[in-house]
Design a protein around this motif. Structure first.
Motif, short mmCIF file in Angstrom:
data_model
loop_
_atom_site.label_atom_id
_atom_site.label_comp_id
_atom_site.label_asym_id
_atom_site.label_seq_id
_atom_site.Cartn_x
_atom_site.Cartn_y
_atom_site.Cartn_z
N ASP A 113 31.39 9.49 16.98
CA ASP A 113 30.10 9.25 15.89
C ASP A 113 28.92 9.59 16.68
OD1 ASP A 113 31.78 7.65 13.66
OD2 ASP A 113 32.44 6.98 15.79
N ILE B 127 24.69 8.92 15.59
CA ILE B 127 23.67 8.35 14.55
C ILE B 127 22.20 9.25 14.91
CG2 ILE B 127 22.46 6.54 14.06
CD1 ILE B 127 25.07 5.05 13.71
N GLN C 68 25.57 12.06 5.63
CA GLN C 68 26.82 12.00 6.43
C GLN C 68 27.54 13.48 6.61
OE1 GLN C 68 30.01 9.10 5.40
NE2 GLN C 68 30.55 9.25 7.49
N LEU D 193 26.00 10.75 11.07
CA LEU D 193 24.96 9.94 10.12
C LEU D 193 23.54 10.38 10.63
CD1 LEU D 193 26.78 6.71 10.09
CD2 LEU D 193 27.13 8.42 8.56
N TRP E 16 22.98 0.79 13.72
CA TRP E 16 24.22 0.92 14.33
C TRP E 16 25.47 -0.18 13.31
CZ3 TRP E 16 26.42 4.75 17.40
CH2 TRP E 16 27.48 4.50 17.99
N ALA F 104 25.69 1.14 9.90
CA ALA F 104 26.60 2.14 9.61
C ALA F 104 28.00 1.61 9.71
CB ALA F 104 26.47 3.02 10.75
N ARG G 220 31.29 3.65 7.83
CA ARG G 220 30.96 4.98 8.25
C ARG G 220 31.30 5.24 9.50
NH1 ARG G 220 30.43 7.59 3.14
NH2 ARG G 220 29.58 6.17 1.64
#
Length: 252
Positions: A136, A138, A173, A181, A200, A203, A208
């Motif tokens: 992931d 962000i 996204q 993201l 964080w 999300a 997500r």
């Protein structure tokens, strides 16, 4: 011009000498001495748990960007880029490597300045936070060019949501092989505070994320183009920190 008062000549010469000496001292002493300087594509400067990267990952092998470090809290780059695609992401980075359930806080304050945009300049100051295994990513934008409302890429999943005291006009996204993201604030800021852990957590609570371990926290500048001419971008002052529930952590 009429002189209201005449000083003795000796005092005038003394004052002139003092001014000359002061001028020479100020000319020869920089306001802040650099602790590191490099034009290497992947140059790094380390201090304890923290690293500053030049990171010209999209223009490898070309010395198109030079990193100058004043301190672990302050650096700037002189960059020359053109064309499409992100060329570099100079940044300050730390690796908490901590599961979300054990994170107590994580955030940063920043003060940035950028060369006046012209032509095809394209850049954005952005926090980049990664989960373990780079599953992931962000991205939290703070300022950007071109000016005007900014949009993300992929699918918009939220709008006008306030997280950690900041109003994000949109959240996007995308899946280029990992989960990305992008948090776009309603207004740009060259300085401010970001509660990185709050973003964080949001999300994660929205379902997500693929992995919620808070692995790496970075803040820096994505540069796509400087219209082919040298431009300077400054992280004037940066303070960041993180702690976990066991009392571990680090800060600058």
């Amino acid at each position: 011009m009429k002189l209201v008062e005449r000083k003795p000549a000796v005092l005038g010469r003394l004052a002139l000498a003092v001014l000359v000496i002061a001028g020479l001292l100020s000319f020869g002493s920089p306001a802040q001495a650099q602790v590191f300087s490099s034009c290497a594509t992947f140059a790094e400067y380390h201090q304890n748990d923290w690293t500053i990267y030049n990171n010209v990952w999209g223009n490898q092998g070309n010395q198109s960007q030079c990193l100058r470090v004043n301190s672990i809290n302050s650096w700037y780059v002189d960059s020359t880029q053109s064309g499409g695609g992100i060329k570099s992401y100079p940044n300050t980075s730390v690796r908490p490597g901590t599961p979300l359930s054990q994170m107590a806080n994580a955030g940063f304050t920043y003060n940035t300045s950028s060369a006046a945009p012209s032509g095809e300049d394209w850049w954005n100051w952005t926090a980049d936070i990664w989960s373990s295994g780079n599953q992931d990513e962000i991205m939290i934008f703070t300022s950007w060019n071109p000016q005007g409302p900014a949009g993300g890429w992929g699918t918009q999943i939220a709008s006008n949501v306030t997280i950690g005291g900041i109003l994000y006009q949109s959240v996007w996204q995308a899946d280029p092989g990992w989960n990305v993201l992008q948090f776009i604030p309603a207004r740009q800021n060259n300085e401010g505070y970001v509660d990185a852990l709050a973003v964080w957590r949001w999300a994660a609570e929205q379902g997500r994320m693929r992995n919620t371990t808070f692995d790496t926290m970075q803040f820096g500048l994505e540069i796509t183009s400087t219209s082919g001419v040298p431009k300077r971008y400054n992280l004037n002052e940066y303070h960041a920190w993180w702690t976990n529930t066991s009392g571990g952590g680090s800060g600058i």
